[in-house]
Design a protein around this motif. Structure first.
Motif, short mmCIF file in Angstrom:
data_model
loop_
_atom_site.label_atom_id
_atom_site.label_comp_id
_atom_site.label_asym_id
_atom_site.label_seq_id
_atom_site.Cartn_x
_atom_site.Cartn_y
_atom_site.Cartn_z
N CYS A 285 0.74 -1.34 0.12
CA CYS A 285 0.01 -0.11 0.04
C CYS A 285 0.83 1.32 -0.05
O CYS A 285 2.11 1.25 0.56
N PHE A 286 0.37 2.32 -0.71
CA PHE A 286 1.18 3.67 -0.61
C PHE A 286 0.40 4.54 0.23
O PHE A 286 -0.83 4.61 0.18
N TYR A 287 1.34 5.30 0.71
CA TYR A 287 0.74 6.31 1.94
C TYR A 287 1.33 7.61 1.33
O TYR A 287 2.50 7.86 1.02
N SER A 288 0.41 8.66 1.84
CA SER A 288 1.15 9.97 1.69
C SER A 288 0.72 11.09 2.86
O SER A 288 -0.48 11.00 3.34
N PRO B 47 -6.39 3.50 6.57
CA PRO B 47 -7.21 3.94 5.44
C PRO B 47 -7.04 5.56 5.18
O PRO B 47 -6.93 5.75 3.96
N GLU B 48 -6.94 6.24 6.28
CA GLU B 48 -6.77 7.78 6.12
C GLU B 48 -5.71 8.44 5.37
O GLU B 48 -5.84 9.41 4.80
N ALA B 49 -4.73 7.53 5.46
CA ALA B 49 -3.48 7.99 4.75
C ALA B 49 -3.17 7.32 3.44
O ALA B 49 -2.08 7.78 2.91
N MET B 50 -3.94 6.16 3.23
CA MET B 50 -3.55 5.46 1.90
C MET B 50 -3.99 6.01 0.67
O MET B 50 -5.03 6.41 0.66
N THR B 51 -3.24 5.93 -0.37
CA THR B 51 -3.61 6.45 -1.63
C THR B 51 -4.17 5.47 -2.55
O THR B 51 -5.19 5.54 -3.26
N ARG B 52 -3.12 4.33 -2.48
CA ARG B 52 -3.66 3.11 -3.42
C ARG B 52 -2.87 1.88 -2.92
O ARG B 52 -1.96 1.92 -2.20
N ILE B 53 -3.14 0.84 -3.66
CA ILE B 53 -2.51 -0.51 -3.44
C ILE B 53 -1.80 -0.83 -4.78
O ILE B 53 -2.38 -0.59 -5.92
N GLU B 54 -0.63 -0.96 -4.66
CA GLU B 54 0.46 -1.15 -5.71
C GLU B 54 -0.26 -2.12 -6.84
O GLU B 54 -0.85 -3.15 -6.27
#
Length: 202
Positions: A76-79, A128-135
């Motif tokens: 998972c990508f986080y931002s 979930p609050e910081a996740m942008t997408r799943i690779e």
């Protein structure tokens, strides 16, 4: 760090959100998030202001084998910017992130299934609050899978609710647990906790 609604001369002296509805893992937008979080209760309201926890190892173990197979290699990508946008929806006066802060906190990825370094047990790892997408997945599919996992992980059978009293000290495995706060009467009561984070020496 101070957590709560403490003010001195009309100015906030603590990081404050009342009833954060977003379940989260602290600082998962960082490449090396803290491994444990600790809170010490200085002042607690007469009702509300509880902290809810949900166990991500137990949630993983309760998944069916098909889901475990599907997610075992996903990341998972986080931002930080994604997280800031969530905060900004609740507080339109929030100070904007600076370019320096954004540059120092680029997007990162973490495995969706984590093996605990001490126990060797597997658990979910997502916020979930910081996740942008799943690779490797489009955004719509990423959000759909994230919702499915969140709905499962937030089942009451995996949860613990801590009702604070003055002097309580609580420490938890940050990367094996999501948490959130509940609402309290912030206009008339004070909630103040001291927070510390613990990181592994690398």
């Amino acid at each position: 760090m101070q957590i709560g609604n403490l003010e001195v001369n009309g100015k906030a002296r603590a990081m404050y959100t009342n009833a954060s509805s977003d379940w989260h893992i602290d600082d998962l937008y960082k490449a090396n998030p803290n491994e444990a979080t600790a809170l010490f209760a200085v002042r607690t309201p007469s009702s509300g202001g509880d902290t809810l926890f949900t166990g991500l190892r137990a949630a993983y173990e309760a998944l069916d084998d098909a889901i475990k197979e599907k997610i075992k290699h996903l990341r998972c990508f986080y931002s930080m910017q994604r997280l800031d946008a969530q905060f900004r929806r609740r507080d339109v006066n929030r100070t904007p992130l600076t370019e320096v802060t954004i540059a120092a906190n680029p997007p990162v990825s973490h495995p969706l299934v984590r093996v605990h370094p001490v126990t060797g047990k597997k658990g979910l790892l997502f916020s979930p609050e910081a996740m942008t997408r799943i690779e490797g997945m489009p955004e719509e599919a990423s959000q759909g899978l994230a919702k499915t996992l969140a709905d499962h992980a937030l089942s009451r059978r995996f949860q613990y609710r801590h009702k604070w009293t003055d002097g309580d000290f609580l420490i938890w495995d940050n990367l094996s647990t999501m948490h959130r706060a509940t609402e309290f009467d912030a206009e008339n009561e004070l909630r103040l906790l001291y927070r510390a984070i613990i990181s592994r020496v690398r």
